[in-house]
Design an enzyme around this catalytic site. Sequence first.
Site, mmCIF file in Angstrom:
data_model
loop_
_atom_site.group_PDB
_atom_site.id
_atom_site.type_symbol
_atom_site.label_atom_id
_atom_site.label_comp_id
_atom_site.label_asym_id
_atom_site.label_seq_id
_atom_site.Cartn_x
_atom_site.Cartn_y
_atom_site.Cartn_z
ATOM 1 N N HIS A 125 53.133 -4.235 67.332
ATOM 2 C CA HIS A 125 53.059 -4.732 65.948
ATOM 3 C C HIS A 125 52.718 -6.210 65.879
ATOM 4 O O HIS A 125 52.740 -6.794 64.794
ATOM 5 C CB HIS A 125 54.375 -4.463 65.206
ATOM 6 C CG HIS A 125 54.628 -3.011 64.940
ATOM 7 N ND1 HIS A 125 55.848 -2.508 64.558
ATOM 8 C CD2 HIS A 125 53.790 -1.939 64.999
ATOM 9 C CE1 HIS A 125 55.761 -1.196 64.396
ATOM 10 N NE2 HIS A 125 54.528 -0.824 64.675
ATOM 11 N N GLY A 210 67.333 0.543 70.441
ATOM 12 C CA GLY A 210 67.366 -0.215 69.188
ATOM 13 C C GLY A 210 66.249 0.090 68.218
ATOM 14 O O GLY A 210 65.829 -0.784 67.471
ATOM 15 N N THR A 211 65.772 1.335 68.233
ATOM 16 C CA THR A 211 64.740 1.701 67.262
ATOM 17 C C THR A 211 65.143 2.974 66.526
ATOM 18 O O THR A 211 65.735 3.882 67.123
ATOM 19 C CB THR A 211 63.348 1.873 67.911
ATOM 20 O OG1 THR A 211 62.423 2.306 66.894
ATOM 21 C CG2 THR A 211 63.344 2.853 69.065
ATOM 22 N N ALA A 254 72.721 -2.490 72.658
ATOM 23 C CA ALA A 254 71.766 -2.816 73.719
ATOM 24 C C ALA A 254 72.347 -3.833 74.695
ATOM 25 O O ALA A 254 72.190 -3.703 75.913
ATOM 26 C CB ALA A 254 70.491 -3.364 73.089
HETATM 27 P P1 OAD Z 1 64.954 -0.259 62.359
HETATM 28 O O1 OAD Z 1 65.584 -1.323 61.550
HETATM 29 O O2 OAD Z 1 64.296 0.873 61.638
HETATM 30 O O3 OAD Z 1 66.025 0.397 63.330
HETATM 31 C C1 OAD Z 1 66.917 -0.373 64.098
HETATM 32 C C2 OAD Z 1 67.709 0.585 64.967
HETATM 33 O O4 OAD Z 1 68.512 -0.196 65.835
HETATM 34 C C3 OAD Z 1 68.659 1.505 64.190
HETATM 35 O O5 OAD Z 1 68.472 2.841 64.624
HETATM 36 C C4 OAD Z 1 70.051 0.973 64.561
HETATM 37 O O6 OAD Z 1 71.020 2.031 64.630
HETATM 38 C C5 OAD Z 1 69.800 0.369 65.917
HETATM 39 N N1 OAD Z 1 70.697 -0.752 66.287
HETATM 40 C C6 OAD Z 1 71.298 -1.670 65.491
HETATM 41 N N2 OAD Z 1 71.993 -2.557 66.210
HETATM 42 C C7 OAD Z 1 71.826 -2.206 67.520
HETATM 43 C C8 OAD Z 1 72.275 -2.760 68.767
HETATM 44 N N3 OAD Z 1 73.025 -3.854 68.821
HETATM 45 N N4 OAD Z 1 71.885 -2.133 69.908
HETATM 46 C C9 OAD Z 1 71.102 -1.019 69.881
HETATM 47 N N5 OAD Z 1 70.653 -0.475 68.741
HETATM 48 C C10 OAD Z 1 71.006 -1.054 67.572
HETATM 49 O O7 OAD Z 1 63.947 -1.004 63.360
HETATM 50 P P2 OAD Z 1 62.635 -0.443 64.096
HETATM 51 O O8 OAD Z 1 62.882 0.926 64.625
HETATM 52 O O9 OAD Z 1 62.224 -1.486 65.033
HETATM 53 O O10 OAD Z 1 57.239 -2.405 61.311
HETATM 54 O O11 OAD Z 1 61.613 -0.380 62.897
HETATM 55 C C11 OAD Z 1 60.299 -0.007 63.185
HETATM 56 C C12 OAD Z 1 59.314 -0.771 62.334
HETATM 57 O O12 OAD Z 1 59.613 -0.582 60.950
HETATM 58 C C13 OAD Z 1 59.324 -2.272 62.483
HETATM 59 O O13 OAD Z 1 58.590 -2.720 63.588
HETATM 60 C C14 OAD Z 1 58.652 -2.713 61.213
HETATM 61 C C15 OAD Z 1 59.320 -1.804 60.229
HETATM 62 O O14 OAD Z 1 58.560 -1.477 59.124
HETATM 63 C C16 OAD Z 1 56.326 -3.268 60.844
HETATM 64 O O15 OAD Z 1 56.631 -4.301 60.297
HETATM 65 C C17 OAD Z 1 54.904 -2.845 61.043
#
Ligand code: OAD
Length: 273
Positions: A125, A210-211, A254
Site C-alpha cells: 500500500h 495484526g491484519t 504481536a
Molecule cells: P485493520 O485495522 O483492519 O485490522 C487490524 C487487526 O489487528 C485487527 O484484526 C485487530 O484484531 C488486530 N490487532 C490489534 N491490535 C493487535 C496487536 N497488538 N497484535 C496483533 N494484532 C492486533 O488493519 P489492516 O488489516 O491492516 O488500506 O487493514 C487493511 C487495510 O485497510 C489498510 O492497509 C488500509 C485500510 O483501508 C489502505 O489504506 C489502502
Amino acid sequence: MGEIELPEALVKALREVRSVGVITGAGISAESGIPTYRGRGGIYDDPDEGDRTVEALSAHTLESDPDRTWRALFQIAGAAANARPNAGHLAITAIERKAARFVLLTQNVDGLHRLAGTQNIIDIHGDAFHVICTACGNRNQFNDPRTGGITSLCLNMHECMAANVAPRCPCGGVYRPDVVLFGEMLPEDKLARLYAELLDNPPDLVISVGTSAMFPYIVQPVLVAAAAGKLTIEINPEATEISDFVAFHLRTNAGEALPMIAAAMAGTEEGKG
Ligand code: OAD
C-alpha cells in the site's frame, strides 16, 4: 491478554523452517501507538467519520480536492512520525536474519518495518513518507523525524502539516502521497514480487499478523501455503477469515508472540544458504 506459551508442536516445527513469509497489517503497529483502521479506537470506528476518511483518501478526491486528501494523510503520517518500532517489528527483523529466504508483505504505510531494519519488504500500500509529483512524476520524501535525516532536498513534514494543504513540487505540480488510495490499482511491480516470492513458491512458514485479512491478496498467500502443506500461523487477538485455515492461531499481541517465534527459530542458523 496474559502470557502465552507456544504449543510444543509449533516450537518443534519452527526449528525446521528455512524460508519465511510474514504478512502484516495495522495491528502490528498498535503497540507503537498508531491507531488501527477497524475495531475499537480504529480510524473507521465511527461509521460517519470512517466514511469521510475513506472518501478523503480516494483517487477522485485527490483529483478534485487534493488538500482534503492531504489533511487525512497528514493525520496518518503524523501518528507514524511520532512512533517507534516495537518488539513485534524488531522480532520480524530477527526472523529475517535467521531465514535463508525471507519476505515481508505489509499493508502498513507507517515505515516502521523499514526503521526496524527489515530488508526485503513489499509495502503493497506504499509509504506515507514518500510523494510523487502529479505533473512531472518527480519523487520526493518527507524528512523522517524518526531518523533525524533532515536534508534540504526533502519536504519538511512539520511545515507541510502546519500549512495543512497539499505540498507542491518545484515544478508547481501537486504532490500525491506514494500510497494506494481507494479506487486505485495495486502497483504492478509489487504485485509481481508478491506472486514470485509468496505464491509461486510458498515459504516453509507464513505468518499473518495484526491484519483483519480483508483483501484477497492478503488472504491468498496464507491459503496457498496451507494448501501446500506449509506451516501457517496467525497472530491476532481476534478471529478473522483466515483463522480456521491456519495451523496455529495465537490469540495474542504481536509484541508478545513474534519474539517467541524468533527465539524458537534460533536453531535454524546452520540451515542458512
Ligand atoms: P485493520 O485495522 O483492519 O485490522 C487490524 C487487526 O489487528 C485487527 O484484526 C485487530 O484484531 C488486530 N490487532 C490489534 N491490535 C493487535 C496487536 N497488538 N497484535 C496483533 N494484532 C492486533 O488493519 P489492516 O488489516 O491492516 O488500506 O487493514 C487493511 C487495510 O485497510 C489498510 O492497509 C488500509 C485500510 O483501508 C489502505 O489504506 C489502502
